[in-house]
Design a protein around this motif. Structure first.
Motif, PDB file in Angstrom:
ATOM      1  N   MET B 349     -23.887 -10.078   8.472  1.00  0.00           N
ATOM      2  CA  MET B 349     -23.009 -11.658   8.642  1.00  0.00           C
ATOM      3  C   MET B 349     -21.201 -11.595   9.490  1.00  0.00           C
ATOM      4  N   ILE B 350     -20.551 -11.152   8.990  1.00  0.00           N
ATOM      5  CA  ILE B 350     -19.821 -10.143   9.894  1.00  0.00           C
ATOM      6  C   ILE B 350     -19.362 -10.029  11.624  1.00  0.00           C
ATOM      7  N   ALA B 351     -20.746  -8.979  11.652  1.00  0.00           N
ATOM      8  CA  ALA B 351     -20.479  -8.910  13.294  1.00  0.00           C
ATOM      9  C   ALA B 351     -22.076 -10.017  13.462  1.00  0.00           C
ATOM     10  N   SER B 352     -22.400 -10.472  13.741  1.00  0.00           N
ATOM     11  CA  SER B 352     -22.920 -11.691  13.858  1.00  0.00           C
ATOM     12  C   SER B 352     -21.757 -12.984  14.243  1.00  0.00           C
ATOM     13  N   ALA B 353     -20.468 -13.428  13.209  1.00  0.00           N
ATOM     14  CA  ALA B 353     -20.249 -14.107  13.606  1.00  0.00           C
ATOM     15  C   ALA B 353     -18.787 -13.402  14.935  1.00  0.00           C
ATOM     16  N   ILE B 354     -18.348 -12.578  14.589  1.00  0.00           N
ATOM     17  CA  ILE B 354     -17.505 -11.807  16.090  1.00  0.00           C
ATOM     18  C   ILE B 354     -18.870 -11.881  17.536  1.00  0.00           C
ATOM     19  N   ARG B 355     -19.658 -11.859  17.139  1.00  0.00           N
ATOM     20  CA  ARG B 355     -20.642 -11.800  18.556  1.00  0.00           C
ATOM     21  C   ARG B 355     -20.366 -13.187  19.008  1.00  0.00           C
ATOM     22  N   LYS B 356     -20.250 -14.251  18.103  1.00  0.00           N
ATOM     23  CA  LYS B 356     -20.564 -15.317  18.570  1.00  0.00           C
ATOM     24  C   LYS B 356     -18.756 -15.943  18.922  1.00  0.00           C
ATOM     25  N   GLY B 357     -17.830 -15.420  18.808  1.00  0.00           N
ATOM     26  CA  GLY B 357     -16.871 -15.689  18.656  1.00  0.00           C
ATOM     27  C   GLY B 357     -16.042 -16.508  17.924  1.00  0.00           C
ATOM     28  N   LEU B 358     -16.854 -16.288  16.792  1.00  0.00           N
ATOM     29  CA  LEU B 358     -15.723 -17.587  15.702  1.00  0.00           C
ATOM     30  C   LEU B 358     -14.898 -16.676  14.913  1.00  0.00           C
ATOM     31  N   ILE B 359     -14.793 -15.207  14.842  1.00  0.00           N
ATOM     32  CA  ILE B 359     -13.703 -14.570  14.357  1.00  0.00           C
ATOM     33  C   ILE B 359     -13.338 -13.176  15.421  1.00  0.00           C
ATOM     34  N   SER B 360     -12.108 -13.252  15.003  1.00  0.00           N
ATOM     35  CA  SER B 360     -11.864 -11.760  16.473  1.00  0.00           C
ATOM     36  C   SER B 360     -11.488 -10.703  15.283  1.00  0.00           C
ATOM     37  N   PRO B 361     -11.943  -9.740  15.723  1.00  0.00           N
ATOM     38  CA  PRO B 361     -12.391  -8.556  15.129  1.00  0.00           C
ATOM     39  C   PRO B 361     -11.092  -7.760  14.308  1.00  0.00           C
ATOM     40  N   ASP B 362     -10.019  -8.225  14.603  1.00  0.00           N
ATOM     41  CA  ASP B 362      -9.074  -8.555  13.999  1.00  0.00           C
ATOM     42  C   ASP B 362      -9.030  -9.356  12.183  1.00  0.00           C
ATOM     43  N   GLU B 363      -9.359 -10.361  12.322  1.00  0.00           N
ATOM     44  CA  GLU B 363      -9.581 -11.389  10.773  1.00  0.00           C
ATOM     45  C   GLU B 363     -10.530 -10.693  10.604  1.00  0.00           C
ATOM     46  N   ALA B 364     -12.171 -10.097  11.130  1.00  0.00           N
ATOM     47  CA  ALA B 364     -12.992  -9.476  10.183  1.00  0.00           C
ATOM     48  C   ALA B 364     -12.058  -7.837   9.382  1.00  0.00           C
ATOM     49  N   SER B 365     -12.002  -7.949  10.377  1.00  0.00           N
ATOM     50  CA  SER B 365     -10.963  -6.944   9.192  1.00  0.00           C
ATOM     51  C   SER B 365     -10.108  -6.901   7.832  1.00  0.00           C
ATOM     52  N   GLN B 366      -9.933  -8.494   7.396  1.00  0.00           N
ATOM     53  CA  GLN B 366      -9.917  -8.825   6.777  1.00  0.00           C
ATOM     54  C   GLN B 366     -10.551  -9.375   5.333  1.00  0.00           C
ATOM     55  N   LEU B 367     -11.956  -9.513   5.777  1.00  0.00           N
ATOM     56  CA  LEU B 367     -12.781 -10.045   5.345  1.00  0.00           C
ATOM     57  C   LEU B 367     -13.134  -9.420   4.172  1.00  0.00           C
ATOM     58  N   SER B 368     -13.510  -9.942   2.584  1.00  0.00           N
ATOM     59  CA  SER B 368     -14.171  -9.297   1.880  1.00  0.00           C
ATOM     60  C   SER B 368     -15.796  -9.409   2.191  1.00  0.00           C
ATOM     61  N   PRO B 369     -15.652  -8.387   1.329  1.00  0.00           N
ATOM     62  CA  PRO B 369     -17.530  -9.139   1.280  1.00  0.00           C
ATOM     63  C   PRO B 369     -17.510 -11.045   0.976  1.00  0.00           C
ATOM     64  N   ARG B 370     -17.340 -11.161   0.364  1.00  0.00           N
ATOM     65  CA  ARG B 370     -17.492 -12.317  -0.244  1.00  0.00           C
ATOM     66  C   ARG B 370     -17.193 -13.496   0.661  1.00  0.00           C
ATOM     67  N   GLN B 371     -16.367 -13.632   1.000  1.00  0.00           N
ATOM     68  CA  GLN B 371     -15.692 -14.032   2.387  1.00  0.00           C
ATOM     69  C   GLN B 371     -16.801 -14.418   3.252  1.00  0.00           C
ATOM     70  N   ALA B 372     -17.078 -12.746   3.719  1.00  0.00           N
ATOM     71  CA  ALA B 372     -17.952 -12.037   4.821  1.00  0.00           C
ATOM     72  C   ALA B 372     -19.570 -13.084   4.567  1.00  0.00           C
ATOM     73  N   LEU B 373     -19.930 -13.464   3.337  1.00  0.00           N
ATOM     74  CA  LEU B 373     -20.745 -14.263   3.238  1.00  0.00           C
ATOM     75  C   LEU B 373     -20.184 -15.674   2.945  1.00  0.00           C
ATOM     76  N   MET B 374     -19.658 -16.388   3.296  1.00  0.00           N
ATOM     77  CA  MET B 374     -18.956 -17.982   3.437  1.00  0.00           C
ATOM     78  C   MET B 374     -19.079 -18.512   4.285  1.00  0.00           C
ATOM     79  N   LEU B 375     -18.835 -16.952   5.466  1.00  0.00           N
ATOM     80  CA  LEU B 375     -19.546 -17.071   7.151  1.00  0.00           C
ATOM     81  C   LEU B 375     -20.708 -17.596   7.739  1.00  0.00           C
ATOM     82  N   SER B 376     -21.554 -17.667   6.378  1.00  0.00           N
ATOM     83  CA  SER B 376     -22.545 -18.637   7.015  1.00  0.00           C
ATOM     84  C   SER B 376     -22.212 -20.318   6.914  1.00  0.00           C
ATOM     85  N   CYS B 377     -21.005 -20.837   6.630  1.00  0.00           N
ATOM     86  CA  CYS B 377     -20.571 -22.111   6.526  1.00  0.00           C
ATOM     87  C   CYS B 377     -19.565 -22.337   7.529  1.00  0.00           C
TER      88      CYS B 377
END
Lengths: 121, 562
Positions: B349-377
């Motif tokens: 989920m994280i890789a996909s969100a980065i690829r689409k420019g929705l979050i920066s790699p920096d932000e990605a590193s802060q995400l917990s697994p729970r937050q990663a799932l919420m990326l779908s929203c």
């Protein structure tokens, strides 16, 4: 004194129609029931002079309920009501003690006539 | 006899019968031998026919009559309840519904019965699928994935002419749960219920005003009287809200229909389970739930669920389970949609969100697994193609999340790769009168529904750190970004001379965030009224209410503001 009636049908719509029709004709509807179990229980409770009994109902159908009502009161006046397709039940019901059989949809004049016959005789 | 007076009763009761028919059809597909289900269908069609005949609705009579005859063949003449029978009955039920819509609109029926009555009357089951001669037993083994719509035991019961009863007489039927049709109940128009709720709300506002007045007067007698009134109002409110509650049952048949259609379309084998039909929800909330739940079910069937072969290879039962359950949790209702499918993988989920420019790699590193799932929203997270890549979540999840927040609810996602996924909606049971956290931002007081507040925190400055150009703070091991409500409202930023920063934690765009305000003023019971135009056009405002001291307060839709 108005003749007391119990109307039994699983459809609220049908009960309401029949109740209105009967009350218009001066009958007193003292109970309604939505299935055979309820019909037997209300009959025991209220002892109506006349019962209109639908055949196709959940839990306990009209024929089963008829048997139980006749066992409670062999003089009970029960008129069976059912839609097209259940005519074969008429004979069975009459053997089990039903006084008449009315076909749905109700023809008001016919219903009135049948009930009058049943009550008079 | 004037029948027009019975029309609305006919329509409402006929719809109850249609709903029962739809539900029973879907249920019977799983257990085609269930005698009480077969009886229920027969009776439903029979009653519809009788009622429609009384109203002289000939078209409906004809369709219902054919449906009844078809069920008579199933009940008494050995016709197997297969998916062909199910399809025809559902089609019949839809057709009758459309005919009733015409009737309701007082127009000439424009829905012809077409050839459906003939197809109902002339239905013959498809020939049994060719099977190995040496294999008389029905295929029940999980290792042999059968097509989803296989006709169970079609091979063992020969198709018979309707007139020749070839099966033994029906066995005694389990009595069906009594459908209570209380003679003492009345039907009221829903507008009347809305009006009652409205009056109750005004009374509560007025009670708050009395409370506020007595703060100055400090009269013990008045205080006692207002306290008593408050108790009575609470009871009145509870009763009024109870009247507005409708069982979840009222909408489940739509889900059964859509899951059935989806499963059929995708050729997946699955069991759909519904728990908690009796749980009551405010009817307006119930209506708003249909689309979000349908979205989640579609995700579960289309993307969460694997093909049978894939499941068997993974050591799972060939038939997947999708479950929709509703439960009470204090004054909230929890709606969960879960599946035992392939689950979601946070890293992907994280890789996909980065690829689409929705979050920066920096932000990605802060995400917990729970937050990663919420990326779908997050809006834009998924496209149809991407969905399959990231194991299938995201279609419309942003829309789901937005509508749930509008209702004052929250969405949570849990998932375990290979095991399945669970979406949980937490919703208020009633609307209009809500508990809200009142906050101060500059000169403005705002209210946030407590259902949207995960918790309140008073931070000391040293507990805040900067990551990039953002302030974050640590909550239960998760780094939460801090946002200012003042900034979102276009107000000067608050100063915190004593070094304590008040904030509340909420969910926005699928992530937990801390929202900094000037002051937390506590929890209030508010009667929310919708804003009129043009205020209703402003983003972030969810309605207005009056506080006890007469002050106006706006309900903030925080997710919308940020």
């Amino acid at each position: 004194m108005a003749t007391t009636v119990m109307v039994v049908d699983d459809s609220l719509f049908m009960r309401k129609m029949l109740r209105d029709l009967l009350e218009e004709q001066g009958y007193q509807v003292i109970a309604e029931a939505a299935d055979g179990n309820e019909a037997v229980a209300r009959f025991r409770e209220k002892a109506p002079e006349l019962v209109t009994l639908d055949i196709v109902m959940p839990n306990k159908n009209g024929l089963e309920a008829l048997g139980e009502i006749m066992a409670l009161d062999p003089a009970a006046r029960v008129v069976m009501c059912s839609a097209v397709g259940q005519e074969s039940m008429a004979q069975e019901a009459s053997l089990a003690g039903a006084k008449a059989f009315i076909l749905k949809p109700f023809n008001p004049e016919h219903v009135v006539q049948v009930l009058r016959d049943v009550c008079g005789g | 006899m004037d029948m027009s007076q019975y029309r609305s009763l006919f329509l409402s009761e006929a719809r109850e019968y249609l709903r029962t028919i739809n539900e029973t059809v879907v249920g019977l597909e799983e257990t085609p031998e269930d005698r009480s289900g077969i009886d229920t269908l027969f009776r439903g069609a029979h009653s519809l026919k009788g009622m429609a005949a009384s109203m002289e609705y000939g078209d409906i009579v004809e369709v219902a009559h054919r449906m009844e005859d078809l069920m008579l063949r199933v009940r008494d003449m050995g016709l197997v309840f297969d998916s062909g029978v199910a399809d025809l009955l559902l089609e019949g039920s839809d057709l009758i519904e459309r005919m009733m819509v015409d009737l309701e609109a007082d127009r000439e029926p424009r829905t012809p019965a077409g050839d459906l009555p003939d197809r109902l009357a002339g239905y013959t089951p498809p020939p049994p699928p060719p099977r190995k001669a040496a294999d008389p037993a029905p295929a029940a083994s999980a290792a042999e994935p059968a097509p989803a719509q296989a006709t169970p035991s079609a091979a063992s019961v020969p198709a018979v002419e309707p007139a020749v009863p070839s099966t033994p007489p029906p066995t005694p039927v389990e009595p069906e749960r009594t459908k209570e049709l209380e003679v003492t109940s009345v039907r009221v128009k829903t507008e009347l219920l809305d009006h009652l709720a409205n009056l109750t709300g005004e009374l509560i506002t007025n009670k708050n005003r009395l409370l506020s007045i007595n703060r100055d007067l400090a009269s013990p007698q008045l205080g006692e009287a207002v306290g008593e009134t408050a108790k009575l109002l609470r009871a009145l409110h509870d009763e009024v809200m109870k009247v507005r509650l409708m069982p979840f049952e009222a909408i489940v048949d739509r889900f059964q229909r859509s899951v059935r259609a989806l499963a059929k379309k995708s050729g997946k084998e699955l069991h759909f389970e519904i728990v908690g039909r009796e749980i009551g929800l405010d009817r307006s909330i119930l209506e708003s739930l249909v689309d979000p739940i349908n979205h989640m079910l579609r995700n579960a069937v289309d993307h969460g669920m694997e093909e049978s072969a894939e499941r068997v290879a993974a050591g799972k039962p060939a038939r997947g389970v999708v479950k929709l359950s509703v439960a009470r949790d204090r004054d909230r209702v929890l709606v969960t949609v879960s599946d035992d499918g392939r689950g979601m993988v946070p890293e992907r989920m994280i890789a996909s969100a980065i690829r689409k420019g929705l979050i920066s790699p920096d932000e990605a590193s802060q995400l917990s697994p729970r937050q990663a799932l919420m990326l779908s929203c997050i809006p834009g997270f998924s496209t149809a193609r991407e969905v399959t890549d990231v194991s299938g979540r995201g279609v419309g999840m942003d829309a789901v999340n937005a509508s749930i927040q509008k209702l004052g609810g929250t969405l949570a996602i849990e998932s375990e790769p290979g095991k399945g996924t669970r979406f949980t909606l937490a919703l208020p049971m009633t609307i209009a009168i809500i508990h809200a956290l009142v906050v101060q931002c500059g000169p403005i007081k705002g209210a946030v529904p407590v259902t949207a507040v995960l918790r309140t925190v008073e931070l000391r400055r040293h507990q805040m750190t900067r990551v990039g150009n953002r302030s974050v703070f640590n909550l239960d091991g998760e780094a939460l970004p801090l946002l200012s409500l003042n900034r979102a409202l276009g107000l000067p930023l608050g100063r915190f001379p004593d070094g304590i920063v008040p904030l509340f934690v909420t969910e926005a765009k699928g992530r937990r965030v801390g929202i900094v305000v000037d002051r937390l003023l506590g929890q209030h019971e508010l009667f929310i009224k919708p804003l009129g135009r043009p205020l209703s056009k402003l983003p972030g405002l969810g309605g207005g209410a009056v506080l006890g001291d007469g002050e106006l307060i706006t309900l903030l839709d925080v997710a919308d503001l940020l």
